[in-house]
Design a protein around this motif. Sequence first.
Motif, PDB file in Angstrom:
ATOM      1  N   TYR A   1      35.148  36.331  26.945  1.00 20.51           N
ATOM      2  CA  TYR A   1      33.693  36.305  27.108  1.00 20.51           C
ATOM      3  C   TYR A   1      33.266  34.959  27.701  1.00 20.51           C
ATOM      4  CZ  TYR A   1      28.723  36.610  26.022  1.00 20.51           C
ATOM      5  OH  TYR A   1      27.353  36.619  26.111  1.00 20.51           O
ATOM      6  N   ALA A   2      33.841  33.877  27.185  1.00 21.38           N
ATOM      7  CA  ALA A   2      33.511  32.554  27.711  1.00 21.38           C
ATOM      8  C   ALA A   2      33.953  32.415  29.167  1.00 21.38           C
ATOM      9  CB  ALA A   2      34.172  31.467  26.853  1.00 21.38           C
TER      10      ALA A   2
ATOM     11  N   ARG B   1      49.189  45.496  32.150  1.00 21.28           N
ATOM     12  CA  ARG B   1      49.373  44.650  30.981  1.00 21.28           C
ATOM     13  C   ARG B   1      48.219  44.834  29.998  1.00 21.28           C
ATOM     14  NH1 ARG B   1      50.236  38.874  33.731  1.00 21.28           N
ATOM     15  NH2 ARG B   1      49.557  38.247  31.656  1.00 21.28           N
ATOM     16  N   SER B   2      48.524  44.673  28.702  1.00 22.87           N
ATOM     17  CA  SER B   2      47.493  44.810  27.668  1.00 22.87           C
ATOM     18  C   SER B   2      47.073  43.475  27.082  1.00 22.87           C
ATOM     19  CB  SER B   2      47.996  45.722  26.541  1.00 22.87           C
ATOM     20  OG  SER B   2      49.126  45.138  25.889  1.00 22.87           O
ATOM     21  N   ASP B   3      47.740  42.375  27.483  1.00 25.78           N
ATOM     22  CA  ASP B   3      47.360  41.079  26.927  1.00 25.78           C
ATOM     23  C   ASP B   3      46.120  40.552  27.639  1.00 25.78           C
ATOM     24  OD1 ASP B   3      48.402  40.435  29.375  1.00 25.78           O
ATOM     25  OD2 ASP B   3      49.693  38.827  28.652  1.00 25.78           O
ATOM     26  N   ALA B   4      45.653  39.391  27.201  1.00 26.69           N
ATOM     27  CA  ALA B   4      44.403  38.852  27.725  1.00 26.69           C
ATOM     28  C   ALA B   4      44.593  38.059  29.005  1.00 26.69           C
ATOM     29  CB  ALA B   4      43.738  37.963  26.662  1.00 26.69           C
ATOM     30  N   GLU B   5      45.825  37.699  29.357  1.00 21.38           N
ATOM     31  CA  GLU B   5      46.027  36.818  30.503  1.00 21.38           C
ATOM     32  C   GLU B   5      45.672  37.508  31.819  1.00 21.38           C
ATOM     33  OE1 GLU B   5      46.706  33.399  32.636  1.00 21.38           O
ATOM     34  OE2 GLU B   5      46.308  33.760  30.504  1.00 21.38           O
ATOM     35  N   GLY B   6      46.015  38.793  31.956  1.00 22.20           N
ATOM     36  CA  GLY B   6      45.660  39.503  33.180  1.00 22.20           C
ATOM     37  C   GLY B   6      44.157  39.529  33.419  1.00 22.20           C
ATOM     38  N   PRO B   7      43.352  39.994  32.436  1.00 23.42           N
ATOM     39  CA  PRO B   7      41.897  39.947  32.612  1.00 23.42           C
ATOM     40  C   PRO B   7      41.364  38.542  32.859  1.00 23.42           C
ATOM     41  CG  PRO B   7      42.465  41.400  30.806  1.00 23.42           C
ATOM     42  CD  PRO B   7      43.736  40.744  31.234  1.00 23.42           C
ATOM     43  N   ARG B   8      41.933  37.562  32.184  1.00 20.78           N
ATOM     44  CA  ARG B   8      41.483  36.191  32.404  1.00 20.78           C
ATOM     45  C   ARG B   8      41.691  35.780  33.854  1.00 20.78           C
ATOM     46  NH1 ARG B   8      44.178  31.298  32.407  1.00 20.78           N
ATOM     47  NH2 ARG B   8      42.859  29.474  32.025  1.00 20.78           N
ATOM     48  N   GLN B   9      42.852  36.106  34.429  1.00 19.62           N
ATOM     49  CA  GLN B   9      43.118  35.741  35.809  1.00 19.62           C
ATOM     50  C   GLN B   9      42.166  36.455  36.773  1.00 19.62           C
ATOM     51  OE1 GLN B   9      45.117  33.459  37.170  1.00 19.62           O
ATOM     52  NE2 GLN B   9      45.731  32.754  35.141  1.00 19.62           N
ATOM     53  N   ILE B  10      41.806  37.685  36.458  1.00 18.91           N
ATOM     54  CA  ILE B  10      40.865  38.417  37.308  1.00 18.91           C
ATOM     55  C   ILE B  10      39.502  37.738  37.298  1.00 18.91           C
ATOM     56  CG2 ILE B  10      39.600  40.596  37.528  1.00 18.91           C
ATOM     57  CD1 ILE B  10      42.183  41.994  36.575  1.00 18.91           C
ATOM     58  N   LEU B  11      39.049  37.327  36.119  1.00 18.07           N
ATOM     59  CA  LEU B  11      37.769  36.623  36.028  1.00 18.07           C
ATOM     60  C   LEU B  11      37.831  35.285  36.760  1.00 18.07           C
ATOM     61  CD1 LEU B  11      36.835  37.387  32.306  1.00 18.07           C
ATOM     62  CD2 LEU B  11      35.862  38.425  34.360  1.00 18.07           C
ATOM     63  N   LEU B  12      38.939  34.573  36.601  1.00 15.95           N
ATOM     64  CA  LEU B  12      39.076  33.290  37.292  1.00 15.95           C
ATOM     65  C   LEU B  12      39.109  33.488  38.806  1.00 15.95           C
ATOM     66  CD1 LEU B  12      41.650  31.394  35.025  1.00 15.95           C
ATOM     67  CD2 LEU B  12      39.154  31.168  35.087  1.00 15.95           C
ATOM     68  N   ALA B  13      39.705  34.590  39.259  1.00 20.46           N
ATOM     69  CA  ALA B  13      39.715  34.865  40.692  1.00 20.46           C
ATOM     70  C   ALA B  13      38.300  35.071  41.218  1.00 20.46           C
ATOM     71  CB  ALA B  13      40.577  36.094  40.983  1.00 20.46           C
TER      72      ALA B  13
END
Length: 343
Positions: free
Chosen positions: A300-301, A241-253
């Motif tokens: 970033y946040a 995926r190219s949207d921001a939700e995938g990276p966000r979930q990885i950081l939250l994990a």
Amino acid sequence: METGAGFDCDVVIPTHGRNPELLAETIRSVAGQTLAPVRILVVVDGNPPAAREIRARHSEVEVIAQPHQGVAAARQKGVDAATSRWIAFVDDDDLWLPEKQAVTARYLHAHPDCLAVRAGYWMFTAPDSPIDGLNGQTVELRASTLDDLLGALPDAVPLNDLSYLDIAGDSLGLMLEFNRGVIGTSVIARELAKALDPVPAGQQPGDDFLLFCNVAASTEWQLIPQRLLGYRVHPGQDTSRSDAEGPRQILLAKRHAWATLGERAPRSLASYGRFYRAEVRQFVWSQARRGRIGAAFSLYADGLPLLPRWRDRALAAVPEPVAWRVGQVRQRLHPARTGRPPW
């Protein structure tokens, strides 16, 4: 068909029913093992029509339907339903090689203290796919079906270094750096799997990373030095995926891993700064290049709690080309540091 004394194993396949043909090939690869599993548990997440179709089409599997809660909850549902001594996992688009379970059984017989093991894999994609790699690794084979994959294997050339999977002796410490696992080859003792804290429902991607970390906090991951899985790369994957939700979930994990397992980590959160700042930087500037400035700031946040040191926070905001150039300068000025991260 082989027999494996002491290796009774249930297989858990979570699915949303996104692609019935890919799932059918996965089921065929599992059911056709030279060492047959005891049960094949297909957990259908939030798709009643797909559950009915799978039941009608695949008499060799047991179908468990659940309301939509995500892949982590579906995988946990399979763990809860498992009754065999061992639980194996595979995603609904990957393919087991025919000897996968037999090789695993022999390894576990030779290593009676092992509670969690995985193996290597071949990365493949469809013959007409434009994808040539994922996450820094290269597509090694072109295939669509299990038969295609098996036909291509005799001429296959390994292109990816899989040594990153060998983390025995420091499993939790190394797993926290980045995801050093692949769910499709993972086999865990049922007693251990049922004792683990569940991965939060809705966590995706990053769900497999948290499962691997939870296991690593309780036992060492061992590695079978053979490639026993076909890891399929295709546009429908979360990691594509190219949207921001995938990276966000990885950081939250990663944040969840530290919140729940940090006290057992062999090293401090700050010591992981060189890994986490590079990941945050990659996520941030991937969105910035697409003109999604708000998403870049948000990512970033999301990454700041993983970067307790101000230096790492500052370096995470540096554009990737600048980081690369500065790294090259530092290597020239300090050649003895070759092999160290440039930041």
